[in-house]
Design a protein around this motif. Structure first.
Motif, PDB file in Angstrom:
ATOM      1  N   MET A 138     -14.550  57.079 -24.760  1.00  0.00           N
ATOM      2  CA  MET A 138     -14.342  56.979 -23.335  1.00  0.00           C
ATOM      3  C   MET A 138     -14.618  58.319 -22.647  1.00  0.00           C
ATOM      4  N   PHE A 139     -14.349  59.417 -23.348  1.00  0.00           N
ATOM      5  CA  PHE A 139     -14.622  60.722 -22.745  1.00  0.00           C
ATOM      6  C   PHE A 139     -16.123  60.938 -22.550  1.00  0.00           C
ATOM      7  N   ARG A 140     -16.943  60.339 -23.401  1.00  0.00           N
ATOM      8  CA  ARG A 140     -18.390  60.438 -23.205  1.00  0.00           C
ATOM      9  C   ARG A 140     -18.808  59.691 -21.948  1.00  0.00           C
ATOM     10  N   VAL A 141     -18.153  58.577 -21.660  1.00  0.00           N
ATOM     11  CA  VAL A 141     -18.431  57.833 -20.424  1.00  0.00           C
ATOM     12  C   VAL A 141     -18.012  58.663 -19.216  1.00  0.00           C
ATOM     13  N   LEU A 142     -16.847  59.295 -19.293  1.00  0.00           N
ATOM     14  CA  LEU A 142     -16.422  60.190 -18.209  1.00  0.00           C
ATOM     15  C   LEU A 142     -17.406  61.339 -18.044  1.00  0.00           C
ATOM     16  N   GLY A 143     -17.903  61.861 -19.143  1.00  0.00           N
ATOM     17  CA  GLY A 143     -18.904  62.918 -19.084  1.00  0.00           C
ATOM     18  C   GLY A 143     -20.180  62.460 -18.398  1.00  0.00           C
ATOM     19  N   PHE A 144     -20.588  61.238 -18.685  1.00  0.00           N
ATOM     20  CA  PHE A 144     -21.783  60.696 -18.033  1.00  0.00           C
ATOM     21  C   PHE A 144     -21.588  60.613 -16.521  1.00  0.00           C
ATOM     22  N   TRP A 145     -20.457  60.069 -16.086  1.00  0.00           N
ATOM     23  CA  TRP A 145     -20.240  59.892 -14.649  1.00  0.00           C
ATOM     24  C   TRP A 145     -20.020  61.216 -13.936  1.00  0.00           C
ATOM     25  N   THR A 146     -19.351  62.162 -14.577  1.00  0.00           N
ATOM     26  CA  THR A 146     -19.215  63.467 -13.930  1.00  0.00           C
ATOM     27  C   THR A 146     -20.570  64.178 -13.866  1.00  0.00           C
ATOM     28  N   ALA A 147     -21.439  63.938 -14.833  1.00  0.00           N
ATOM     29  CA  ALA A 147     -22.788  64.503 -14.773  1.00  0.00           C
ATOM     30  C   ALA A 147     -23.565  63.900 -13.601  1.00  0.00           C
ATOM     31  N   MET A 148     -23.424  62.596 -13.385  1.00  0.00           N
ATOM     32  CA  MET A 148     -24.096  61.956 -12.254  1.00  0.00           C
ATOM     33  C   MET A 148     -23.595  62.518 -10.924  1.00  0.00           C
ATOM     34  N   ILE A 149     -22.290  62.724 -10.817  1.00  0.00           N
ATOM     35  CA  ILE A 149     -21.720  63.296  -9.591  1.00  0.00           C
ATOM     36  C   ILE A 149     -22.200  64.729  -9.413  1.00  0.00           C
ATOM     37  N   ALA A 150     -22.283  65.484 -10.515  1.00  0.00           N
ATOM     38  CA  ALA A 150     -22.772  66.869 -10.437  1.00  0.00           C
ATOM     39  C   ALA A 150     -24.214  66.904  -9.949  1.00  0.00           C
ATOM     40  N   ILE A 151     -25.043  65.997 -10.437  1.00  0.00           N
ATOM     41  CA  ILE A 151     -26.442  65.950  -9.997  1.00  0.00           C
ATOM     42  C   ILE A 151     -26.532  65.602  -8.518  1.00  0.00           C
ATOM     43  N   MET A 152     -25.755  64.602  -8.090  1.00  0.00           N
ATOM     44  CA  MET A 152     -25.788  64.224  -6.673  1.00  0.00           C
ATOM     45  C   MET A 152     -25.267  65.342  -5.787  1.00  0.00           C
TER      46      MET A 152
ATOM     47  N   ALA B 103     -20.860  70.892  -7.485  1.00  0.00           N
ATOM     48  CA  ALA B 103     -21.740  70.623  -8.621  1.00  0.00           C
ATOM     49  C   ALA B 103     -21.308  71.419  -9.849  1.00  0.00           C
ATOM     50  N   MET B 104     -20.951  72.680  -9.658  1.00  0.00           N
ATOM     51  CA  MET B 104     -20.513  73.511 -10.787  1.00  0.00           C
ATOM     52  C   MET B 104     -19.186  73.009 -11.359  1.00  0.00           C
ATOM     53  N   LEU B 105     -18.276  72.583 -10.499  1.00  0.00           N
ATOM     54  CA  LEU B 105     -16.999  72.035 -10.953  1.00  0.00           C
ATOM     55  C   LEU B 105     -17.214  70.788 -11.800  1.00  0.00           C
ATOM     56  N   PHE B 106     -18.061  69.889 -11.340  1.00  0.00           N
ATOM     57  CA  PHE B 106     -18.311  68.667 -12.092  1.00  0.00           C
ATOM     58  C   PHE B 106     -19.154  68.926 -13.340  1.00  0.00           C
ATOM     59  N   LEU B 107     -20.008  69.929 -13.309  1.00  0.00           N
ATOM     60  CA  LEU B 107     -20.752  70.292 -14.513  1.00  0.00           C
ATOM     61  C   LEU B 107     -19.803  70.817 -15.591  1.00  0.00           C
ATOM     62  N   ALA B 108     -18.820  71.620 -15.181  1.00  0.00           N
ATOM     63  CA  ALA B 108     -17.821  72.117 -16.141  1.00  0.00           C
ATOM     64  C   ALA B 108     -17.018  70.955 -16.725  1.00  0.00           C
ATOM     65  N   GLN B 109     -16.632  70.006 -15.883  1.00  0.00           N
ATOM     66  CA  GLN B 109     -15.902  68.840 -16.381  1.00  0.00           C
ATOM     67  C   GLN B 109     -16.767  68.027 -17.337  1.00  0.00           C
ATOM     68  N   THR B 110     -18.061  67.922 -17.036  1.00  0.00           N
ATOM     69  CA  THR B 110     -18.977  67.184 -17.908  1.00  0.00           C
ATOM     70  C   THR B 110     -19.022  67.811 -19.292  1.00  0.00           C
ATOM     71  N   ILE B 111     -19.123  69.123 -19.341  1.00  0.00           N
ATOM     72  CA  ILE B 111     -19.192  69.815 -20.633  1.00  0.00           C
ATOM     73  C   ILE B 111     -17.919  69.590 -21.434  1.00  0.00           C
ATOM     74  N   VAL B 112     -16.769  69.684 -20.766  1.00  0.00           N
ATOM     75  CA  VAL B 112     -15.495  69.478 -21.459  1.00  0.00           C
ATOM     76  C   VAL B 112     -15.374  68.041 -21.954  1.00  0.00           C
ATOM     77  N   PHE B 113     -15.726  67.069 -21.116  1.00  0.00           N
ATOM     78  CA  PHE B 113     -15.604  65.660 -21.518  1.00  0.00           C
ATOM     79  C   PHE B 113     -16.544  65.319 -22.672  1.00  0.00           C
ATOM     80  N   ILE B 114     -17.766  65.801 -22.620  1.00  0.00           N
ATOM     81  CA  ILE B 114     -18.704  65.518 -23.710  1.00  0.00           C
ATOM     82  C   ILE B 114     -18.213  66.161 -25.006  1.00  0.00           C
ATOM     83  N   ALA B 115     -17.711  67.388 -24.920  1.00  0.00           N
ATOM     84  CA  ALA B 115     -17.180  68.053 -26.119  1.00  0.00           C
ATOM     85  C   ALA B 115     -15.995  67.290 -26.690  1.00  0.00           C
TER      86      ALA B 115
END
Length: 72
Positions: free
Chosen positions: A1-15, A25-37
């Protein structure tokens, strides 16, 4: 499920990046890295639930602080 959260935070970071919202964008990119890890750690379901609960607690504390003291 954290990989799914990582995907959606990456989409928000891109937008956010495309919308010239660099701080967001930087805040959501940091969250993406943490969620994927976290998604690849293969921890027990209980630990994942505790981590998600801690994340939600920190988010609500930060969001409340921001809306009460910074936006006022």
């Amino acid at each position: 499920m954290f990989r799914v959260l990582g995907f959606w935070t990456a989409m928000i970071a891109i937008m956010a990046f495309l919308g010239d919202l660099d701080n967001m964008a930087m805040l959501f990119l940091a969250q993406t890295i943490v969620f994927i890890a976290l998604g690849y750690l293969n921890l027990s379901e209980r630990v994942y639930m505790y981590l998600f609960g801690a994340y939600l607690t920190l988010f609500m504390a930060g969001f409340t602080y921001w809306t009460v003291f910074v936006m006022a």
